[in-house]
Motif scaffolding. Structure first.
Motif, PDB file in Angstrom:
ATOM      1  N   TRP A 154       8.208   9.152   0.046  1.00 37.25           N
ATOM      2  CA  TRP A 154       7.088   8.513  -0.623  1.00 37.25           C
ATOM      3  C   TRP A 154       5.798   9.274  -0.327  1.00 37.25           C
ATOM      4  N   THR A 201       2.117   9.548   0.090  1.00 39.69           N
ATOM      5  CA  THR A 201       0.984   8.640   0.307  1.00 39.69           C
ATOM      6  C   THR A 201      -0.308   9.390   0.614  1.00 39.69           C
ATOM      7  N   LYS A 220      -3.613   7.856  -0.299  1.00 43.33           N
ATOM      8  CA  LYS A 220      -3.389   6.468  -0.711  1.00 43.33           C
ATOM      9  C   LYS A 220      -3.905   5.537   0.397  1.00 43.33           C
ATOM     10  N   HIS A 221      -4.273   4.312  -0.005  1.00 38.22           N
ATOM     11  CA  HIS A 221      -4.838   3.356   0.962  1.00 38.22           C
ATOM     12  C   HIS A 221      -3.736   2.461   1.517  1.00 38.22           C
ATOM     13  N   ALA A 228      -2.153   9.452   4.700  1.00 40.17           N
ATOM     14  CA  ALA A 228      -2.684   8.253   4.051  1.00 40.17           C
ATOM     15  C   ALA A 228      -4.042   7.887   4.647  1.00 40.17           C
ATOM     16  N   GLY A 259      -7.703  -3.081  -3.246  1.00 44.43           N
ATOM     17  CA  GLY A 259      -7.607  -1.626  -3.243  1.00 44.43           C
ATOM     18  C   GLY A 259      -6.456  -1.055  -2.438  1.00 44.43           C
ATOM     19  N   ASP A 274      -2.779   0.235  -1.572  1.00 46.38           N
ATOM     20  CA  ASP A 274      -1.622   0.804  -2.261  1.00 46.38           C
ATOM     21  C   ASP A 274      -0.321   0.433  -1.556  1.00 46.38           C
ATOM     22  N   MET A 275      -0.439   0.052  -0.296  1.00 50.81           N
ATOM     23  CA  MET A 275       0.730  -0.310   0.506  1.00 50.81           C
ATOM     24  C   MET A 275       0.257  -1.173   1.669  1.00 50.81           C
ATOM     25  N   CYS A 277       1.096 -10.110  -1.286  1.00 50.13           N
ATOM     26  CA  CYS A 277       1.458  -8.772  -1.765  1.00 50.13           C
ATOM     27  C   CYS A 277       2.315  -8.874  -3.022  1.00 50.13           C
ATOM     28  N   ILE A 299       1.913  -5.315  -4.652  1.00 53.50           N
ATOM     29  CA  ILE A 299       1.660  -4.255  -3.675  1.00 53.50           C
ATOM     30  C   ILE A 299       2.915  -4.107  -2.807  1.00 53.50           C
TER      31      ILE A 299
END
Length: 237
Positions: free
Chosen positions: A18, A20, A23-24, A46, A84, A86-87, A105, A110
């Motif tokens: 994955w 990331t 990514k947030h 990340a 905001g 992403d995970m 989530c 999410i």
């Protein structure tokens, strides 16, 4: 006909790498499990936000906060912390609060992992061996994390110590090859040629390969030949 194709083995996970980067990732919690999750996320480049009261941070997480490796929200989790994201990686000892994070989530679609609660996970963490660009993950699909660690160590012990360095050199060679043969129609030839290099050269040869060796080796790409490292060096003089 059926014997020609692999049998479907249900019950597994779709194991993917994955991406990331930038990514947030929101980590809820600041204990030992959270520390491991944070390190995984940072290793994958990340942007990490830790939501946990300062008093709940263990030494490692507190260090990452102090070094500005992560952002820190100094309080218990609130729904707006998901804005905001992403995970989400949740690692707290409160089952009810963890389930609430999971439900939120799901409402926002999410992807989330709730530590030690397999039914409330979109994905699992495995036991990872890392050697530069090489990453090997062993997963038990949530059944036995400790056993995954044992299997991972056994696998890692069978690998040459310089595997990561060889992979780094192969990566540099591939980038150089794309400048030599940038056209899309060259794709199949590039892949086959690189495969031949990896199969015919030893791991030690790949580790020893210098930038000069790479440039010399690439001169054999158009005639579609793969000489030995010794032949490359003799021909480059």
């Amino acid at each position: 006909m059926s014997h020609k194709f692999p049998e479907v083995q249900g019950g597994g996970s779709l194991i993917v790498a994955w991406q990331t980067r930038n990514k947030h990732v929101v980590v809820v919690g600041g204990g030992e499990v959270a520390a491991g999750r944070i390190l995984h996320a940072l290793n994958a480049d990340a942007r990490v936000t830790v939501v946990c009261p300062q008093t709940g941070l263990n030494e490692e997480v507190a260090y990452r906060v102090a070094q500005n490796q992560v952002s820190h929200v100094d309080r218990v989790f609130e729904p707006q912390d998901l804005d905001g994201a992403d995970m989400v990686l949740c690692a707290i000892d409160d089952p009810e609060a963890s389930t609430q994070v999971w439900k939120l989530c799901k409402e926002r679609r999410i992807p989330a992992n709730i530590a030690d609660v397999p039914p409330e996970c979109d994905f699992f963490f495995g036991s990872v061996h890392r050697d530069g660009p090489l990453q090997i993950m062993v997963s038990t699909n949530g059944n036995g994390p400790k056993l995954a660690s044992i299997v991972r160590k056994k696998i890692a012990n069978t690998l040459p110590q310089n595997t990561g360095a060889a992979i780094e050199n192969v990566g540099r060679l591939r980038k150089k090859l794309r400048t030599v043969a940038p056209n899309a129609e060259e794709g199949p030839k590039r892949m086959k040629w690189m495969s031949t290099v990896c199969e015919s050269w030893s791991l030690e040869d790949l580790v020893e390969m210098t930038e000069k060796d790479m440039d010399a080796l690439l001169s054999f790409y158009q005639p579609n030949k793969v000489p030995s490292l010794q032949d490359v060096r003799e021909g480059s003089h």
